[in-house]
Scaffold this active site. Structure first.
Site, PDB file in Angstrom:
ATOM      1  N   ASN A  82     -29.291  50.450  18.485  1.00 55.73           N
ATOM      2  CA  ASN A  82     -29.445  51.242  17.482  1.00 55.73           C
ATOM      3  C   ASN A  82     -28.049  50.430  16.429  1.00 55.73           C
ATOM      4  O   ASN A  82     -27.083  50.390  16.786  1.00 55.73           O
ATOM      5  CB  ASN A  82     -28.804  52.582  17.609  1.00 55.73           C
ATOM      6  CG  ASN A  82     -28.577  53.458  16.331  1.00 55.73           C
ATOM      7  OD1 ASN A  82     -28.854  52.946  15.435  1.00 55.73           O
ATOM      8  ND2 ASN A  82     -28.104  54.606  16.620  1.00 55.73           N
ATOM      9  N   LYS A  87     -25.036  49.846  18.763  1.00 54.80           N
ATOM     10  CA  LYS A  87     -24.850  50.270  20.047  1.00 54.80           C
ATOM     11  C   LYS A  87     -26.030  50.052  20.966  1.00 54.80           C
ATOM     12  O   LYS A  87     -27.119  49.879  20.485  1.00 54.80           O
ATOM     13  CB  LYS A  87     -25.225  51.863  19.841  1.00 54.80           C
ATOM     14  CG  LYS A  87     -23.738  52.473  19.079  1.00 54.80           C
ATOM     15  CD  LYS A  87     -23.592  54.045  19.235  1.00 54.80           C
ATOM     16  CE  LYS A  87     -23.082  54.588  18.159  1.00 54.80           C
ATOM     17  NZ  LYS A  87     -23.419  56.010  17.667  1.00 54.80           N
ATOM     18  N   ARG A  92     -33.907  51.867  17.301  1.00 52.60           N
ATOM     19  CA  ARG A  92     -34.002  53.035  16.542  1.00 52.60           C
ATOM     20  C   ARG A  92     -34.153  52.415  15.087  1.00 52.60           C
ATOM     21  O   ARG A  92     -33.371  51.786  14.801  1.00 52.60           O
ATOM     22  CB  ARG A  92     -32.736  53.721  16.772  1.00 52.60           C
ATOM     23  CG  ARG A  92     -32.802  54.887  15.856  1.00 52.60           C
ATOM     24  CD  ARG A  92     -31.446  55.323  15.915  1.00 52.60           C
ATOM     25  NE  ARG A  92     -31.206  56.562  14.821  1.00 52.60           N
ATOM     26  CZ  ARG A  92     -30.537  56.849  14.021  1.00 52.60           C
ATOM     27  NH1 ARG A  92     -29.567  56.055  14.034  1.00 52.60           N
ATOM     28  NH2 ARG A  92     -30.634  57.829  13.099  1.00 52.60           N
ATOM     29  N   HIS A 106     -33.836  62.825  12.496  1.00 46.31           N
ATOM     30  CA  HIS A 106     -33.575  63.362  13.782  1.00 46.31           C
ATOM     31  C   HIS A 106     -34.828  63.753  14.432  1.00 46.31           C
ATOM     32  O   HIS A 106     -34.927  64.264  15.505  1.00 46.31           O
ATOM     33  CB  HIS A 106     -32.875  64.717  13.832  1.00 46.31           C
ATOM     34  CG  HIS A 106     -31.410  64.739  13.412  1.00 46.31           C
ATOM     35  ND1 HIS A 106     -30.983  65.502  12.412  1.00 46.31           N
ATOM     36  CD2 HIS A 106     -30.321  63.669  13.540  1.00 46.31           C
ATOM     37  CE1 HIS A 106     -29.713  65.319  12.319  1.00 46.31           C
ATOM     38  NE2 HIS A 106     -29.338  64.269  12.968  1.00 46.31           N
ATOM     39  N   HIS A 123     -30.778  71.198  15.337  1.00 47.37           N
ATOM     40  CA  HIS A 123     -29.923  70.093  15.633  1.00 47.37           C
ATOM     41  C   HIS A 123     -28.439  69.945  14.884  1.00 47.37           C
ATOM     42  O   HIS A 123     -28.633  69.632  13.852  1.00 47.37           O
ATOM     43  CB  HIS A 123     -30.843  68.705  15.397  1.00 47.37           C
ATOM     44  CG  HIS A 123     -29.873  67.519  15.978  1.00 47.37           C
ATOM     45  ND1 HIS A 123     -30.489  66.674  16.838  1.00 47.37           N
ATOM     46  CD2 HIS A 123     -28.848  67.034  15.677  1.00 47.37           C
ATOM     47  CE1 HIS A 123     -29.442  65.642  17.245  1.00 47.37           C
ATOM     48  NE2 HIS A 123     -28.428  65.788  16.146  1.00 47.37           N
ATOM     49  N   LEU A 124     -27.431  70.642  15.692  1.00 47.15           N
ATOM     50  CA  LEU A 124     -26.271  71.008  14.896  1.00 47.15           C
ATOM     51  C   LEU A 124     -25.232  69.987  15.385  1.00 47.15           C
ATOM     52  O   LEU A 124     -24.451  69.910  16.637  1.00 47.15           O
ATOM     53  CB  LEU A 124     -25.763  72.341  15.434  1.00 47.15           C
ATOM     54  CG  LEU A 124     -26.895  73.356  14.914  1.00 47.15           C
ATOM     55  CD1 LEU A 124     -26.425  74.833  15.055  1.00 47.15           C
ATOM     56  CD2 LEU A 124     -27.376  73.391  13.468  1.00 47.15           C
ATOM     57  N   GLY A 125     -25.242  68.628  14.872  1.00 40.88           N
ATOM     58  CA  GLY A 125     -24.235  67.847  15.238  1.00 40.88           C
ATOM     59  C   GLY A 125     -23.044  67.595  14.073  1.00 40.88           C
ATOM     60  O   GLY A 125     -23.168  68.156  13.036  1.00 40.88           O
ATOM     61  N   ARG A 131     -21.531  66.413   4.762  1.00 39.61           N
ATOM     62  CA  ARG A 131     -22.486  66.396   3.717  1.00 39.61           C
ATOM     63  C   ARG A 131     -22.491  67.674   3.167  1.00 39.61           C
ATOM     64  O   ARG A 131     -22.505  68.934   4.222  1.00 39.61           O
ATOM     65  CB  ARG A 131     -23.763  66.042   4.338  1.00 39.61           C
ATOM     66  CG  ARG A 131     -23.991  64.514   4.720  1.00 39.61           C
ATOM     67  CD  ARG A 131     -25.230  64.091   5.054  1.00 39.61           C
ATOM     68  NE  ARG A 131     -25.577  62.679   5.496  1.00 39.61           N
ATOM     69  CZ  ARG A 131     -25.939  62.554   6.914  1.00 39.61           C
ATOM     70  NH1 ARG A 131     -26.176  63.582   7.632  1.00 39.61           N
ATOM     71  NH2 ARG A 131     -25.698  61.230   7.355  1.00 39.61           N
ATOM     72  N   GLU A 167     -31.528  61.388  22.564  1.00 36.59           N
ATOM     73  CA  GLU A 167     -32.490  60.439  21.732  1.00 36.59           C
ATOM     74  C   GLU A 167     -32.711  58.968  22.579  1.00 36.59           C
ATOM     75  O   GLU A 167     -33.752  58.294  22.323  1.00 36.59           O
ATOM     76  CB  GLU A 167     -31.842  60.100  20.563  1.00 36.59           C
ATOM     77  CG  GLU A 167     -31.721  61.485  19.692  1.00 36.59           C
ATOM     78  CD  GLU A 167     -30.852  61.280  18.532  1.00 36.59           C
ATOM     79  OE1 GLU A 167     -31.401  61.160  17.204  1.00 36.59           O
ATOM     80  OE2 GLU A 167     -29.847  61.941  18.690  1.00 36.59           O
TER      81      GLU A 167
HETATM   82  P1  AMP Z   1     -22.740  64.892  17.517  1.00 40.02           P
HETATM   83  O1  AMP Z   1     -22.814  64.343  16.151  1.00 40.02           O
HETATM   84  O2  AMP Z   1     -24.039  65.552  17.940  1.00 40.02           O
HETATM   85  O3  AMP Z   1     -22.188  63.900  18.423  1.00 40.02           O
HETATM   86  O4  AMP Z   1     -21.829  66.178  17.605  1.00 40.02           O
HETATM   87  C1  AMP Z   1     -20.396  66.014  17.046  1.00 40.02           C
HETATM   88  C2  AMP Z   1     -19.749  67.668  16.610  1.00 40.02           C
HETATM   89  O5  AMP Z   1     -19.830  68.520  17.674  1.00 40.02           O
HETATM   90  C3  AMP Z   1     -18.392  67.540  16.300  1.00 40.02           C
HETATM   91  O6  AMP Z   1     -18.446  68.480  14.909  1.00 40.02           O
HETATM   92  C4  AMP Z   1     -17.798  68.226  17.553  1.00 40.02           C
HETATM   93  O7  AMP Z   1     -16.676  68.947  17.054  1.00 40.02           O
HETATM   94  C5  AMP Z   1     -18.802  69.130  17.918  1.00 40.02           C
HETATM   95  N1  AMP Z   1     -18.326  69.623  19.155  1.00 40.02           N
HETATM   96  C6  AMP Z   1     -18.441  68.745  20.405  1.00 40.02           C
HETATM   97  N2  AMP Z   1     -18.028  69.533  21.426  1.00 40.02           N
HETATM   98  C7  AMP Z   1     -17.684  70.771  20.861  1.00 40.02           C
HETATM   99  C8  AMP Z   1     -17.014  72.000  21.540  1.00 40.02           C
HETATM  100  N3  AMP Z   1     -17.024  71.918  22.772  1.00 40.02           N
HETATM  101  N4  AMP Z   1     -17.004  73.132  20.817  1.00 40.02           N
HETATM  102  C9  AMP Z   1     -17.123  72.916  19.498  1.00 40.02           C
HETATM  103  N5  AMP Z   1     -17.877  71.774  18.905  1.00 40.02           N
HETATM  104  C10 AMP Z   1     -17.997  70.735  19.530  1.00 40.02           C
END
Ligand code: AMP
Length: 399
Positions: A9, A16, A88, A177, A205-207, A238, A382
């Site tokens: 990636n 990565k 990717r 995603h 998909h919540l990151g 965002r 992924e």
């Molecule tokens: P990602 O982009 O998929 O790696 O997700 C990152 C997000 O997941 C960040 O906002 C982190 O704070 C959140 N996250 C990871 N572990 C936890 C947890 N145990 N509780 C709440 N949020 C989390």
């Protein structure tokens, strides 16, 4: 001999890599090169839980990073086991509905999509060229983030703009995603012991970046991200959906340029902008617990908007069998899941506190008392999806 796929990636200043057994999912080696094209360029390898960092001062670019990777693979006697390289690629425009072996035409087509992903596609092309020069005798495969959403119907992807802008520039919803959705939809079906055909899913998909999709019969019907990842849910930094008139308002009232406003919407908004504390959900949850009202407001907005979009995506899906949570927040934050599901009682969803607390930190599972529909957690992967697609196209597996 075990056959491995190298998954890459490439960003403009980072790269990565992961060496993955596409059959078992075992990750043999991880690496991340950072600050490329600067005097601080370095690469960190993770092997058997141990980390090792190497300076890339002699060749601080993508080729230097991939050559360092090859040296490391030789040290570990793994280089001959790399049977294919999977890249990717963020944007495949309307050209690619699925992954593809990279040849000259593919390279040119990825170039053509630069207009749609000006930050990402050029970096991917640099990475592909560099990897092809080092791993020259194995197939290279492009796995596009946008490909999975190419099954959306026109009513979901055409904006309410003059139609000739779509015809002239390809201005439409593409969604992102896609690799994650493809993997998670398959995993959800497997865990529910049901074929993908006939299954109506809404996947959140919540990151740090966040989006949500309706997936029916294993195919994307609609998704919240648009021409770019800025549209849809509120995210770490965002804004997600806003009134487009905010552009002219800020230009007139603050004198900001288009570039400044776009940067603000991408990097200073969302959870960070509202809370004023952080873009990281964990930090904001801790702040909210200790009484920070803006941190709580940021979370309230985030949960409310996800719930609102789940309802919208249920319209796209036609019905709901399962709401699936994935991504760093979706997989780990039981509070966020409880708050989101708590607003979806009218769909028949009811959280089970114990199950919700158990499905965390890599553990999949159903988290509702209700079974039809249900909500569940499916950790995304992924890299494994890229490795599997690459192996399939490279003829390493028949599946
Ligand atoms: P990602 O982009 O998929 O790696 O997700 C990152 C997000 O997941 C960040 O906002 C982190 O704070 C959140 N996250 C990871 N572990 C936890 C947890 N145990 N509780 C709440 N949020 C989390």
């Amino acid at each position: 001999m075990t056959s491995y796929v190298l998954v890459l990636n490439c960003g403009s200043s980072s790269l990565k890599g992961a060496v993955i057994n596409h059959q078992t999912g075992e990750v043999k080696l991880n690496c991340i090169a950072e600050k490329l094209n600067s005097s601080d360029a370095h690469i960190t390898f993770k092997y058997n839980e141990e980390k090792e960092t190497e300076d890339l001062q002699e060749k601080p670019n993508h080729v230097g990073a991939i050559e360092a990777m090859m040296r490391q693979l030789k040290n570990l006697h793994l280089h001959q086991d790399i049977q294919a390289v999977g890249h990717r690629v963020v944007h495949g425009g309307e050209i690619y509905r699925e992954s593809v072996i990279i040849d000259e035409d593919v390279f040119i087509n990825i170039q053509k999509c630069i207009m749609l992903a000006p930050l990402h596609n050029p970096a991917h092309l640099i990475g592909i060229s560099a990897a092809q020069s080092v791993f020259y005798d194995v197939p290279h495969v492009a796995v596009f983030d946008t490909a999975f959403h190419q099954t959306m119907p026109k009513k979901a992807y055409i904006y309410g703009l003059p139609y000739d802008l779509y015809q002239k520039h390809g201005l439409r919803r593409y969604g992102m995603h896609g690799t994650s959705y493809c993997y998670v939809a398959k995993e959800a079906a497997r865990l529910l012991n049901r074929p993908e055909k006939g299954l109506a899913l809404v996947i959140a998909h919540l990151g740090n970046g966040a989006s949500i999709s309706a997936v029916v019969d294993g195919k994307s019907r609609d998704t919240s991200m648009g021409l770019t990842p800025l549209e849809g849910l509120m995210m770490g930094t965002r804004s997600g959906d806003i009134d487009p008139s905010i552009f002219s308002f800020l230009h007139e009232q603050e004198g900001w340029s288009l570039t400044e406003i776009t940067a603000m919407l991408n990097h200073k908004s969302g959870l960070l902008g509202v809370s004023g504390v952080s873009n990281d959900c964990r930090t904001i949850e801790a702040e909210a617990l200790s009484g920070n009202e803006r941190a709580q407001l940021a979370l309230d907005i985030f949960h409310y908007r996800v719930a609102k979009y789940v309802a919208a995506m249920t319209v796209a899906a036609g019905r709901l069998d399962a709401l699936v949570f994935t991504g760093g927040i979706g997989e780990n934050s039981k509070t966020s899941r409880a708050k989101i599901v708590g607003q979806l009682g009218f769909l028949g969803l009811q959280i089970d506190d114990q199950l919700n607390a158990e499905a965390r930190f890599g553990q999949a599972g159903i988290i509702t008392k209700s079974y039809n529909p249900l909500a569940m957690v499916v950790p995304t992967n992924e890299e494994l999806m890229i490795a599997k697609d690459t192996a399939r196209l490279a003829g390493l597996t028949s599946a």
